[in-house]
Each structure stands twice: as structure tokens, then as C-alpha cells.
Design a protein around this motif. Structure first.
Motif, PDB file in Angstrom:
ATOM      1  N   SER A 203       0.732  -1.273  -0.004  1.00  0.00           N
ATOM      2  CA  SER A 203       0.106  -0.010  -0.051  1.00  0.00           C
ATOM      3  C   SER A 203       0.875   1.280   0.022  1.00  0.00           C
ATOM      4  CB  SER A 203      -1.110   0.008   1.090  1.00  0.00           C
ATOM      5  OG  SER A 203       0.009   0.036   2.296  1.00  0.00           O
ATOM      6  N   GLU A 204       1.963   1.143   0.243  1.00  0.00           N
ATOM      7  CA  GLU A 204       3.008   2.415   0.292  1.00  0.00           C
ATOM      8  C   GLU A 204       2.638   3.393   1.289  1.00  0.00           C
ATOM      9  OE1 GLU A 204       4.006   3.759  -3.724  1.00  0.00           O
ATOM     10  OE2 GLU A 204       4.005   1.486  -4.516  1.00  0.00           O
TER      11      GLU A 204
ATOM     12  N   PHE B  96       3.478  12.940   3.958  1.00  0.00           N
ATOM     13  CA  PHE B  96       3.953  14.167   3.885  1.00  0.00           C
ATOM     14  C   PHE B  96       3.831  14.926   5.086  1.00  0.00           C
ATOM     15  CE2 PHE B  96       2.269  12.677  -0.136  1.00  0.00           C
ATOM     16  CZ  PHE B  96       3.221  12.901  -0.827  1.00  0.00           C
ATOM     17  N   SER B  97       4.827  15.861   5.524  1.00  0.00           N
ATOM     18  CA  SER B  97       4.602  16.675   6.874  1.00  0.00           C
ATOM     19  C   SER B  97       3.502  17.860   6.807  1.00  0.00           C
ATOM     20  CB  SER B  97       6.000  17.352   7.275  1.00  0.00           C
ATOM     21  OG  SER B  97       6.873  16.155   7.359  1.00  0.00           O
ATOM     22  N   GLU B  98       2.412  17.429   6.905  1.00  0.00           N
ATOM     23  CA  GLU B  98       1.353  18.596   6.870  1.00  0.00           C
ATOM     24  C   GLU B  98       0.196  17.902   8.025  1.00  0.00           C
ATOM     25  OE1 GLU B  98       0.625  21.058   4.820  1.00  0.00           O
ATOM     26  OE2 GLU B  98       2.390  20.958   3.864  1.00  0.00           O
ATOM     27  N   ASP B  99      -0.657  18.472   8.245  1.00  0.00           N
ATOM     28  CA  ASP B  99      -1.382  18.302   9.333  1.00  0.00           C
ATOM     29  C   ASP B  99      -3.022  18.828   8.722  1.00  0.00           C
ATOM     30  OD1 ASP B  99      -2.337  16.737  11.370  1.00  0.00           O
ATOM     31  OD2 ASP B  99      -1.542  18.029  12.933  1.00  0.00           O
TER      32      ASP B  99
ATOM     33  N   ALA C 215     -11.294  10.885   1.914  1.00  0.00           N
ATOM     34  CA  ALA C 215     -11.226  10.208   0.429  1.00  0.00           C
ATOM     35  C   ALA C 215     -12.690   9.552   0.061  1.00  0.00           C
ATOM     36  CB  ALA C 215     -10.245   9.545   0.232  1.00  0.00           C
ATOM     37  N   ARG C 216     -13.453   9.997  -0.806  1.00  0.00           N
ATOM     38  CA  ARG C 216     -14.696   9.435  -1.128  1.00  0.00           C
ATOM     39  C   ARG C 216     -14.526   8.905  -2.363  1.00  0.00           C
ATOM     40  NH1 ARG C 216     -16.423  14.670   0.171  1.00  0.00           N
ATOM     41  NH2 ARG C 216     -17.551  14.734   2.194  1.00  0.00           N
TER      42      ARG C 216
ATOM     43  N   PHE D 195      -1.277  11.161   3.885  1.00  0.00           N
ATOM     44  CA  PHE D 195      -0.878  10.173   2.913  1.00  0.00           C
ATOM     45  C   PHE D 195      -1.326  10.937   1.777  1.00  0.00           C
ATOM     46  CE2 PHE D 195      -2.053   8.046   6.833  1.00  0.00           C
ATOM     47  CZ  PHE D 195      -1.133   7.198   6.931  1.00  0.00           C
ATOM     48  N   GLY D 196      -0.705  10.648   0.564  1.00  0.00           N
ATOM     49  CA  GLY D 196      -1.245  11.122  -0.754  1.00  0.00           C
ATOM     50  C   GLY D 196      -2.393  10.107  -0.959  1.00  0.00           C
ATOM     51  N   ILE D 197      -3.289  10.826  -1.822  1.00  0.00           N
ATOM     52  CA  ILE D 197      -4.487  10.084  -2.087  1.00  0.00           C
ATOM     53  C   ILE D 197      -4.496   8.661  -3.081  1.00  0.00           C
ATOM     54  CG2 ILE D 197      -4.958  11.299  -4.400  1.00  0.00           C
ATOM     55  CD1 ILE D 197      -7.650  10.122  -2.143  1.00  0.00           C
ATOM     56  N   SER D 198      -3.248   8.664  -3.604  1.00  0.00           N
ATOM     57  CA  SER D 198      -3.016   7.468  -4.525  1.00  0.00           C
ATOM     58  C   SER D 198      -2.466   6.316  -3.457  1.00  0.00           C
ATOM     59  CB  SER D 198      -1.742   7.700  -5.313  1.00  0.00           C
ATOM     60  OG  SER D 198      -0.404   7.862  -4.751  1.00  0.00           O
ATOM     61  N   LYS D 199      -2.086   6.662  -2.264  1.00  0.00           N
ATOM     62  CA  LYS D 199      -1.779   5.629  -1.241  1.00  0.00           C
ATOM     63  C   LYS D 199      -2.904   5.115  -0.461  1.00  0.00           C
ATOM     64  CE  LYS D 199       2.382   6.897  -2.156  1.00  0.00           C
ATOM     65  NZ  LYS D 199       2.865   6.778  -3.435  1.00  0.00           N
TER      66      LYS D 199
END
Length: 185
Positions: free
Chosen positions: A48-49, A54-57, A63-64, A94-98
Motif C-alpha cells: 500500500s506504500e 507528507f509533513s502536513e496536518d 477520500a470518497r 498520505f497522498g490520495i494514491s496511497k
């Protein structure tokens, strides 16, 4: 997966159901099915990687409508639908692709919808987020094509961390269920 063995088994199955595996329409079917199984069951080998963050909050990330296709472990017939994931990050997102890869990791296996929902929530929660909600809506061909032959759909959910609290659960469910043109819930 041993593709040659799968091809042999499919050929034997074709014979067992009363067909001729050498007739024109069926002679390449064992190869096609072996290739298809390699693709639709690659969740046993995939990652799933989720380690890529990413360092964000944010307070909440939703994600729908993540489309998925899976195979019922009871009848080996497809079930498919959409998964909605909400999580409360803990300093990293997490990036949406993950999230899509996470859904694919578990949906591309012999599976039941309830376990699929739980597996996704458990792996995401194990990454250290504060809370996770996973909702899955699906149609099941094992119910449409055989048995009761009904078009009913199944919704399953899993709550982890802060979303196990009733007030937090109601708040996040309202956010997930907020209707958009693409939202199926």
C-alpha cells in the motif's frame, strides 16, 4: 501464482462442466483466465506504500468514492462498489494514491466485504493516525446471480481511535455522507 498450473486446472474445469476445451471459443480460455487471475488477485503481492507520507496536518482528511472490485471467497464471484476513508492525521498525511493502493491491496484478494473494511482501517490506524473510519458500499454477484437473486447492496464500516467515540463518530459520518454528485452514500 503458477500460471501453467492455473491453465491446467481451468482446462480440467472446462471438461468437468461438460465443455470441449479445444473448441474455438474455449481453446484460449485457460490462458485468459490465468492472466486475469494474476491481475485481479495481485493484492497478495502488493504494497500500500503507506510509509510515504507528507509533513502536513489537517483535522480530517476524507477520500470518497474509491472504486474497488473484489472476489467473494465463498463463491469466487465478483463484488464491487465504493469505499470512503476518513482519517485524522497526526502531523503527517498520505497522498490520495496511497489510499487507493491500500484499498487495492486488500480488495484484490479472495475476500468478504466486512474483512476488507476492517483490514483497511487496521492498516491505516497502525500508521499512527488519531482515528480512522472506513465505509464500504458494494453489490455482490453471489447474491445477484444465484441463491436469492436480489439486488440488495451491503454497507460495512470500521471505526478506529477517536472515531470510536459516539460524538466523534456522528460528526465524521456526517462529513462522509455529505452528498456530492459523485458520492454514492
Amino acid at each position: 501464482m503458477d500460471k501453467e498450473r492455473v491453465k491446467k486446472l481451468v482446462r480440467e474445469l472446462i471438461i468437468e462442466i461438460g465443455e470441449d476445451p479445444t473448441r474455438e471459443g474455449l481453446k484460449d480460455t485457460p490462458e485468459r483466465i490465468a492472466n486475469m487471475y494474476e491481475e485481479i488477485f495481485d493484492g497478495y503481492e502488493s504494497d500500500s506504500e503507506l510509509s510515504v507520507q507528507f509533513s502536513e496536518d489537517s483535522d480530517v482528511v476524507v477520500a470518497r468514492n474509491i472504486q474497488f472490485y473484489s472476489m467473494c471467497e465463498h463463491h469466487m464471484l465478483p463484488f464491487f462498489g465504493k469505499i470512503h476513508i476518513a482519517y485524522s492525521p497526526n502531523g503527517r498525511v498520505f497522498g490520495i494514491s496511497k489510499l487507493v493502493r491500500l484499498v487495492e491491496k486488500y480488495s484484490k484478494r479472495l475476500q468478504i466485504q466486512e474483512r476488507l473494511t476492517k483490514n483497511i482501517a487496521d492498516e491505516l490506524f497502525a500508521q499512527g493516525v488519531k482515528g480512522v473510519v472506513v465505509l464500504a458500499d458494494a453489490e455482490h454477484f453471489c447474491m445477484k446471480m444465484r441463491g436469492v437473486r436480489n439486488d440488495a447492496t451491503l454497507t460495512s464500516s470500521a471505526y478506529r481511535g477517536i472515531y470510536e467515540n459516539k460524538e466523534e463518530k456522528e460528526s465524521i459520518m456526517a462529513m462522509i455522507r455529505r452528498r456530492t454528485p459523485e458520492t454514492s452514500l
